[in-house]
Design a protein around this motif. Structure first.
Motif, PDB file in Angstrom:
ATOM      1  N   HIS A 157       0.817  -1.216   0.000  1.00  0.00           N
ATOM      2  CA  HIS A 157       0.000   0.000   0.000  1.00  0.00           C
ATOM      3  C   HIS A 157       0.860   1.280   0.000  1.00  0.00           C
ATOM      4  O   HIS A 157       0.513   2.275  -0.646  1.00  0.00           O
ATOM      5  CB  HIS A 157      -0.892  -0.037   1.248  1.00  0.00           C
ATOM      6  CG  HIS A 157      -1.843   1.095   1.376  1.00  0.00           C
ATOM      7  ND1 HIS A 157      -3.059   1.127   0.718  1.00  0.00           N
ATOM      8  CD2 HIS A 157      -1.775   2.255   2.088  1.00  0.00           C
ATOM      9  CE1 HIS A 157      -3.683   2.249   1.027  1.00  0.00           C
ATOM     10  NE2 HIS A 157      -2.932   2.949   1.850  1.00  0.00           N
TER      11      HIS A 157
ATOM     12  N   HIS B  70       1.144   4.646  -2.438  1.00  0.00           N
ATOM     13  CA  HIS B  70       1.086   6.083  -2.129  1.00  0.00           C
ATOM     14  C   HIS B  70       2.257   6.824  -2.784  1.00  0.00           C
ATOM     15  O   HIS B  70       2.119   7.979  -3.175  1.00  0.00           O
ATOM     16  CB  HIS B  70       1.093   6.316  -0.619  1.00  0.00           C
ATOM     17  CG  HIS B  70      -0.282   6.194   0.003  1.00  0.00           C
ATOM     18  ND1 HIS B  70      -1.379   6.863  -0.495  1.00  0.00           N
ATOM     19  CD2 HIS B  70      -0.733   5.485   1.068  1.00  0.00           C
ATOM     20  CE1 HIS B  70      -2.442   6.582   0.247  1.00  0.00           C
ATOM     21  NE2 HIS B  70      -2.091   5.738   1.198  1.00  0.00           N
TER      22      HIS B  70
ATOM     23  N   SER C 285       0.300   9.384   5.812  1.00  0.00           N
ATOM     24  CA  SER C 285      -1.051   8.818   5.723  1.00  0.00           C
ATOM     25  C   SER C 285      -1.619   8.635   7.123  1.00  0.00           C
ATOM     26  O   SER C 285      -1.049   9.106   8.111  1.00  0.00           O
ATOM     27  CB  SER C 285      -1.001   7.486   4.980  1.00  0.00           C
ATOM     28  OG  SER C 285      -0.388   6.509   5.789  1.00  0.00           O
TER      29      SER C 285
ATOM     30  N   ASP D   6      -6.895   6.772  -0.239  1.00  0.00           N
ATOM     31  CA  ASP D   6      -6.752   5.405  -0.744  1.00  0.00           C
ATOM     32  C   ASP D   6      -7.546   5.186  -2.035  1.00  0.00           C
ATOM     33  O   ASP D   6      -8.680   5.623  -2.154  1.00  0.00           O
ATOM     34  CB  ASP D   6      -7.198   4.415   0.338  1.00  0.00           C
ATOM     35  CG  ASP D   6      -6.220   4.421   1.497  1.00  0.00           C
ATOM     36  OD1 ASP D   6      -5.119   4.983   1.324  1.00  0.00           O
ATOM     37  OD2 ASP D   6      -6.558   3.866   2.554  1.00  0.00           O
TER      38      ASP D   6
HETATM   39 ZN    ZN Z   1      -3.398   4.892   2.457  1.00  0.00          ZN
END
Ligand code: ZN
Ligand code: KG4
Length: 368
Positions: A110, A114, A144, A335
């Protein structure tokens, strides 16, 4: 190369389809409404919602892209970090699709997502040929809800963590302080709105903190101006020799301030808190720029949507003309699956495919 990417690490069910970095579809179904009454994301509720939403989101994504599953070359999925029950729903869905349609699988971290969100231009309708990718070495600032990291990339898919938060992430601090101020979840955007109002007022009075101006000068100015803002919050670790962060003490400072000043002006508190976070992020990022002399600075993650932070980063980058700044496009800061597909594009180019039986959700997955 057509990639269908699935992202379910937290409270957004997202699927995107990209054809060689051209975005054919980008569907994000937010569960904010489901989690709002709880003041944060409830993992098992997230899982249930993802299970319910994935088939719907897939249908929408295919429709928007105008292509069928048979035309997809590979399926990408986020396997961490995040909430494991939520991650598993995406992984199982991806595996099922890959098995049924005989597609290759690509796993994506993840946080890589980003970072790679900044590899796309600001608008969705773009000519990829006109867009210059960030040049290596890249310094990436990830901000984040779960992470605050400075990362050095010497080449694609290669990460060295230079510094990270020792306790709360920047977004987490925003969310916790928002709760203290009795603002709605997610708190980042709410604090940001209040802080912007205060910033405008201070600007009108010529009092907003200027980038690069010393904190002391700023404070003296404020004190002279009838103590408009007579308090300040700490900038934790701002002068520490490393590139790490810490935001939990800042949250505690806000807690005590509100306890001792029950009638505190929320806008002033939001502004001072936001400015404290930004000061630390900018100072540490600059420290990393000086040390590693990157050709590009890329910034991603939910907090990268923060207007004041973007503005300060733009000002910072002006001091380093050899370095180009790549802020994630606003619509890709939170996201989404487009960022997962972009990362997967580079993984596919490097022939980094995953075997289905080895894929596991990893809640605490690190960049490596
Ligand atoms: Zn995120
Ligand atoms: O990247 P993201 O969508 O999810 C994670 O991977 O964690 O980041 C969500 C975080 C939340 O903490 C949210 O409050 C924060 O990003 N956020 C903001 C803003 N918009 C979202 N923080 C500050 N200012 C904003 N405008």
């Amino acid at each position: 190369m057509k990639i269908l990417a699935i992202e379910t690490s937290c409270d957004e069910t997202a699927i995107a389809i990209l054809d060689n970095l051209k975005i054919l579809s980008n569907i994000v179904l937010s569960q904010i409404k489901t989690h709002k009454p709880f003041g944060g994301v409830v993992p098992n509720l997230a899982k249930r919602e993802h299970q319910k939403n994935l088939p719907i989101v897939l249908k929408k994504a295919l429709k928007e892209s105008g292509i069928s599953l048979s035309k997809i070359d590979a399926i990408a999925v986020t396997y961490g970090p995040g909430l494991e029950p939520a991650l598993w729903t995406g992984i199982n869905f991806a595996k099922e699709l890959a098995r049924e349609w005989k597609k290759k699988l690509i796993t994506v971290n993840h946080l890589e997502g980003h970072i790679y969100a900044s590899f796309l231009p600001k608008t969705r309708e773009f000519l990829i040929s006109n867009f210059q990718f960030p040049k290596f070495p890249i310094l990436a600032l990830i901000v984040s809800g779960g992470h605050t990291e400075l990362v050095l990339m010497k080449k694609h898919l290669n990460y060295k963590i230079l510094g990270e938060t020792l306790d709360d992430a920047a977004g987490e601090a925003f969310d916790k302080v928002a709760r203290l101020l009795k603002l709605e979840y997610p708190g980042g955007p709410e604090i940001s709105k209040l802080a912007e109002k205060e910033r405008k007022t201070l600007n009108l009075k010529g009092l907003a903190q200027r980038d690069g101006a010393s904190r002391e000068n700023f404070q003296q100015k404020i004190i002279r101006a009838e103590k408009i803002q007579s308090f300040s919050f700490p900038r934790p670790m701002i002068n520490s020799p490393d590139l790490n962060f810490s935001f939990s003490g800042l949250k505690t400072a806000v807690l005590y301030h509100l306890r001792d000043n029950p009638n505190a002006n929320k806008k002033e508190v939001a502004y001072e808190f936001e400015q404290a976070v930004i000061d630390v992020l900018i100072k540490k990022t600059e420290k990393a720029i000086k040390k590693y002399e990157p050709k590009s600075l890329v910034v991603g993650g939910g907090v990268a949507a923060n207007k004041a932070l973007r503005h300060s980063l733009e000002n910072l980058s002006k001091k380093y003309p050899e370095m180009s700044l790549y802020l994630s496009p606003m619509w890709l800061t939170g996201d989404n699956a487009t960022m997962i597909a972009v990362t997967a594009h580079f993984k596919a180019r490097a022939k980094k495919f995953a075997s289905p039986e080895k894929i596991k959700a990893q809640g605490n997955l690190k960049l490596e």
